[in-house]
Structure formats: C-alpha cells, structure tokens
Design a protein around this motif. Structure first.
Motif, PDB file in Angstrom:
ATOM      1  N   LEU A 189      50.481  34.493   7.203  1.00  0.00           N
ATOM      2  CA  LEU A 189      51.602  34.494   8.148  1.00  0.00           C
ATOM      3  C   LEU A 189      52.618  35.534   7.694  1.00  0.00           C
ATOM      4  N   THR A 190      52.990  36.417   8.616  1.00  0.00           N
ATOM      5  CA  THR A 190      54.001  37.438   8.341  1.00  0.00           C
ATOM      6  C   THR A 190      55.339  36.989   8.892  1.00  0.00           C
ATOM      7  N   LEU A 191      56.366  37.025   8.038  1.00  0.00           N
ATOM      8  CA  LEU A 191      57.720  36.665   8.447  1.00  0.00           C
ATOM      9  C   LEU A 191      58.723  37.628   7.817  1.00  0.00           C
ATOM     10  N   ALA A 192      59.946  37.586   8.313  1.00  0.00           N
ATOM     11  CA  ALA A 192      61.040  38.362   7.726  1.00  0.00           C
ATOM     12  C   ALA A 192      61.777  37.469   6.744  1.00  0.00           C
ATOM     13  N   PRO A 193      61.815  37.808   5.456  1.00  0.00           N
ATOM     14  CA  PRO A 193      62.464  36.935   4.474  1.00  0.00           C
ATOM     15  C   PRO A 193      63.910  36.588   4.805  1.00  0.00           C
ATOM     16  N   THR A 236      58.537  29.899   3.333  1.00  0.00           N
ATOM     17  CA  THR A 236      57.635  30.595   2.402  1.00  0.00           C
ATOM     18  C   THR A 236      57.088  29.622   1.366  1.00  0.00           C
ATOM     19  N   ARG A 237      57.945  28.808   0.828  1.00  0.00           N
ATOM     20  CA  ARG A 237      57.529  27.846  -0.196  1.00  0.00           C
ATOM     21  C   ARG A 237      56.545  26.822   0.382  1.00  0.00           C
ATOM     22  N   PHE A 238      56.833  26.328   1.584  1.00  0.00           N
ATOM     23  CA  PHE A 238      55.958  25.353   2.222  1.00  0.00           C
ATOM     24  C   PHE A 238      54.587  25.955   2.514  1.00  0.00           C
ATOM     25  N   LEU A 239      54.550  27.141   3.104  1.00  0.00           N
ATOM     26  CA  LEU A 239      53.270  27.778   3.437  1.00  0.00           C
ATOM     27  C   LEU A 239      52.443  28.027   2.184  1.00  0.00           C
ATOM     28  N   THR A 240      53.096  28.482   1.135  1.00  0.00           N
ATOM     29  CA  THR A 240      52.389  28.742  -0.125  1.00  0.00           C
ATOM     30  C   THR A 240      51.749  27.467  -0.654  1.00  0.00           C
ATOM     31  N   ARG A 241      52.463  26.360  -0.574  1.00  0.00           N
ATOM     32  CA  ARG A 241      51.921  25.081  -1.034  1.00  0.00           C
ATOM     33  C   ARG A 241      50.755  24.617  -0.171  1.00  0.00           C
ATOM     34  N   GLN A 242      50.725  25.083   1.091  1.00  0.00           N
ATOM     35  CA  GLN A 242      49.627  24.729   1.989  1.00  0.00           C
ATOM     36  C   GLN A 242      48.432  25.671   1.835  1.00  0.00           C
ATOM     37  N   GLY A 243      48.536  26.654   0.948  1.00  0.00           N
ATOM     38  CA  GLY A 243      47.440  27.589   0.733  1.00  0.00           C
ATOM     39  C   GLY A 243      47.409  28.751   1.699  1.00  0.00           C
ATOM     40  N   VAL A 244      48.495  28.955   2.446  1.00  0.00           N
ATOM     41  CA  VAL A 244      48.592  30.078   3.374  1.00  0.00           C
ATOM     42  C   VAL A 244      49.265  31.243   2.664  1.00  0.00           C
ATOM     43  N   VAL A 245      48.664  32.433   2.761  1.00  0.00           N
ATOM     44  CA  VAL A 245      49.275  33.625   2.178  1.00  0.00           C
ATOM     45  C   VAL A 245      50.467  34.032   3.043  1.00  0.00           C
ATOM     46  N   VAL A 246      51.614  34.267   2.407  1.00  0.00           N
ATOM     47  CA  VAL A 246      52.823  34.661   3.128  1.00  0.00           C
ATOM     48  C   VAL A 246      53.076  36.141   2.891  1.00  0.00           C
ATOM     49  N   ALA A 302      61.126  36.016  22.114  1.00  0.00           N
ATOM     50  CA  ALA A 302      60.314  34.966  21.503  1.00  0.00           C
ATOM     51  C   ALA A 302      60.481  34.884  19.991  1.00  0.00           C
ATOM     52  N   VAL A 303      61.253  35.803  19.409  1.00  0.00           N
ATOM     53  CA  VAL A 303      61.500  35.800  17.964  1.00  0.00           C
ATOM     54  C   VAL A 303      62.518  34.711  17.638  1.00  0.00           C
ATOM     55  N   ILE A 304      62.231  33.929  16.590  1.00  0.00           N
ATOM     56  CA  ILE A 304      63.118  32.828  16.213  1.00  0.00           C
ATOM     57  C   ILE A 304      63.263  32.779  14.693  1.00  0.00           C
ATOM     58  N   PRO A 305      64.335  32.140  14.190  1.00  0.00           N
ATOM     59  CA  PRO A 305      64.450  31.932  12.741  1.00  0.00           C
ATOM     60  C   PRO A 305      63.337  31.018  12.243  1.00  0.00           C
ATOM     61  N   ALA A 306      62.962  31.191  10.997  1.00  0.00           N
ATOM     62  CA  ALA A 306      61.923  30.336  10.410  1.00  0.00           C
ATOM     63  C   ALA A 306      62.422  28.903  10.281  1.00  0.00           C
ATOM     64  N   ASP A 307      61.579  27.953  10.673  1.00  0.00           N
ATOM     65  CA  ASP A 307      61.924  26.546  10.462  1.00  0.00           C
ATOM     66  C   ASP A 307      60.646  25.767  10.201  1.00  0.00           C
ATOM     67  N   LEU A 308      60.770  24.688   9.460  1.00  0.00           N
ATOM     68  CA  LEU A 308      59.600  23.939   9.013  1.00  0.00           C
ATOM     69  C   LEU A 308      58.875  23.230  10.150  1.00  0.00           C
ATOM     70  N   ASP A 309      59.598  22.697  11.118  1.00  0.00           N
ATOM     71  CA  ASP A 309      58.942  21.976  12.210  1.00  0.00           C
ATOM     72  C   ASP A 309      58.025  22.905  13.007  1.00  0.00           C
ATOM     73  N   THR A 310      58.523  24.094  13.336  1.00  0.00           N
ATOM     74  CA  THR A 310      57.695  25.053  14.075  1.00  0.00           C
ATOM     75  C   THR A 310      56.515  25.510  13.232  1.00  0.00           C
ATOM     76  N   THR A 311      56.762  25.712  11.939  1.00  0.00           N
ATOM     77  CA  THR A 311      55.688  26.120  11.039  1.00  0.00           C
ATOM     78  C   THR A 311      54.586  25.076  11.008  1.00  0.00           C
ATOM     79  N   ASP A 363      64.214  33.432   6.734  1.00  0.00           N
ATOM     80  CA  ASP A 363      63.701  32.219   6.100  1.00  0.00           C
ATOM     81  C   ASP A 363      64.744  31.707   5.111  1.00  0.00           C
ATOM     82  N   GLN A 364      65.636  30.858   5.603  1.00  0.00           N
ATOM     83  CA  GLN A 364      66.757  30.382   4.805  1.00  0.00           C
ATOM     84  C   GLN A 364      66.270  29.648   3.558  1.00  0.00           C
ATOM     85  N   ASP A 365      66.768  30.091   2.414  1.00  0.00           N
ATOM     86  CA  ASP A 365      66.410  29.498   1.122  1.00  0.00           C
ATOM     87  C   ASP A 365      64.906  29.547   0.826  1.00  0.00           C
ATOM     88  N   ALA A 366      64.171  30.426   1.568  1.00  0.00           N
ATOM     89  CA  ALA A 366      62.725  30.601   1.376  1.00  0.00           C
ATOM     90  C   ALA A 366      61.954  29.300   1.571  1.00  0.00           C
TER      91      ALA A 366
END
Length: 310
Positions: free
Chosen positions: A122-126, A135-145, A99-108, A129-132
């Motif tokens: 949200l905990t992820l493996a950097p 991480t950048r999107f979640l941070t802008r949404q106020g979610v701690v990464v 069930a582990v997948i690469p980070a992508d914005l649509d799933t996020t 997360d291609q080009d972060a």
C-alpha cells in the motif's frame, strides 16, 4: 523463477485493471501477455477512487485470483496506490483529488478485508498518516508500506520508517515539476536510501535518463527496484487508452499523458523495453538488471516468492 517481478501494474495490453467493466476473460488475456513479455509475477495496482469503488474492484480481482490458476500464477497480490495520498497539485498526480483522504484505521481495515489477504503493498503519503498509526498497523498485518505522492518532511519520513515503512514509490514522479531547489521530496528520500527501497519508472520519460543515472548511482544497488507503472496502453503503441475513467494519450515516443497534458498518467512502456533502455542507454549490466527487476522486489516482499503468500 527467471522472469521479472513488477510491483506496479495498473493494466496491460488493452486491459485496464481499474475499469468497472473489467472481466475475468480480459484479466486472463492480460496475464497471458504479461507472462509472454517476460513478467513472471506482478502486483495488480488499484489507484485512488471512492472507497466503495476501490473495495468492489479489489473483491472482483481477488475472486479471480482465487478461482483461476493462470491469474493466480501471475498476480502475486494487490498494490493499493492510495487513497491516503497528498491532495496537493503535482503530488496528487493522476489520482482523482476528490477521492484522496487522510489515512485512518477504519478505512484501512475495510480495504484489507476486501482483499482477503491478497493486499501485499500500500502506497501512502506519510504526512497524511498521523503518528504513523496506519503504517504501523499495516506493517503488523504483513503488508509492505510504501511512501509516494507525498511531500513528507524528513521528520515525517523518519517517523514512518521507524513504524515499518520500507519503500518509496516511483521516485521523481508524483511530485510537482517545480520544487524547492534543495529541500524537496526527491532529495529527502535520497538521503534515506540506506533505509528505504526506492522504485523507479525507467521509460526515459518519467525521469530523464541523465537524471535517472544520477539517482541510480547514489543509491545502494540492493535498494533499487524497477517498476513499469503499466497501464492498458502498455505494449500497444500510440493512441488513446482508458485508465480508471480517465483517457490517457500515448505519443509516438511512448510517453503517456493525462488529457490536460500537464503530467504523465501511468506508463505505456513494458518491462522488457525498460530493460533495453537501462542496458543500452544507461550502461546497466545484466546481473544488475536482474537484481533490480527480480531479486530486489522479491526481497522486499519478504524474501520469498510472492505467489506462495496468502
């Protein structure tokens, strides 16, 4: 607020927050026990599963947060641990590799939508997360990464820190027992402890106490957070307990093992016991314990009581 703030709770007192059979009454019982055991607020942690299953579980728990005052007073939000983790043995830990997948914005965006504003961490493996971008999107949404279950290089860590990464989840765990002598994820994270909060599971099993004392001594006190990573076994003693479809075996000494006995699967030690361990066996004073178990997690979650956030 005088109780502890626990940013990682998978279940408690016989209740598995990741179970498909979880119901509102069980959630209330778990919250009552958490509060009775000194936890003022927590983040309910949902671990890696197929996305449809994760979103369904998030939606159910959010509905109870919104409708039940007791649950809302204890559950300050959700911590999604996965699914954007390292798939490699050791690093993936107790998370289902399939069930582990690469980070992508649509799933996020899908995961955040299911949480209706209650996803706080949200905990992820950097390295996943291609080009972060996530991480950048979640941070802008106020979610701690947070980073975790990761073998990120220094470059990958720094890229995500620059994009808003704030925490490393349970350092010393979610990684193989045997690693490179010097260049390994533990040493890389320690080298960035001036820029990251770092959480630890202080049960004496996940990180041996002598090693934990070494780590705590080299990290600024205002960057240390203690988490329980509690599962349904927490507070119940030895036996076999469920965790997201797995069976976890808790030994007489309190260690919680996956069925294969190659790695731990969550933790059976409540925060009140961790406080005793840190005080009696690591020599940590009460003021520092309060900082690590209450003040710092509140500071991480935007320096305000997390229950006021929506």
């Amino acid at each position: 607020m005088t109780g502890w703030v626990d940013l990682q709770v998978n279940g408690y007192a016989g209740v598995d927050f990741n179970s498909e059979t979880l119901n509102e009454a069980a959630m209330i019982r778990a919250c009552q026990r958490l509060r009775a055991d000194g936890v003022e607020q927590c983040l309910v942690t949902i671990i890696t599963a197929p996305i449809a299953a994760m979103t369904k579980q998030v939606e159910r728990i959010v509905s109870w947060i919104d409708s039940q005052a007791l649950i809302r007073s204890v559950v300050a939000g959700l911590h999604l641990e996965g699914p954007f983790l390292s798939p490699h043995d050791g690093f993936v830990g107790a998370h289902p590799k399939a069930a582990v997948i690469p980070a992508d914005l649509d799933t996020t965006k899908q995961l955040l939508a299911s949480g209706c504003g209650h996803v706080r961490l949200l905990t992820l493996a950097p390295e996943c997360d291609q080009d972060a971008a996530v991480t950048r999107f979640l941070t802008r949404q106020g979610v701690v990464v947070a980073a975790g279950h990761s073998d990120a290089s220094l470059e990958q860590l720094d890229r995500c820190i620059d994009a808003g990464l704030k925490l490393f989840t349970h350092l010393g765990n979610g990684c193989p027992a045997v690693q490179a002598r010097h260049d390994n994820i533990i040493q890389r994270v320690l080298s960035r402890s001036d820029r990251l909060w770092i959480s630890f599971i202080a049960d004496g099993h996940h990180v041996p106490l002598f090693a934990l004392k070494n780590y705590l001594a080299c990290i600024p006190s205002d960057k240390i957070i203690i988490v329980s990573d509690a599962i349904s076994a927490a507070g119940l003693g030895p036996g076999s307990y469920p965790l997201a479809g797995q069976t976890v075996h808790v030994d007489d000494d309190g260690a919680a093992w996956a069925e294969c006995r190659t790695h731990f699967a969550g933790c059976a030690t409540p925060m009140k016991r961790m406080r005793q361990i840190l005080r009696d066996h690591a020599g940590v004073n009460e003021a520092t314990l309060d900082t690590w178990m209450r003040t710092n997690p509140l500071r991480l979650m935007d320096q305000s009581p997390v229950s006021t956030r929506t």
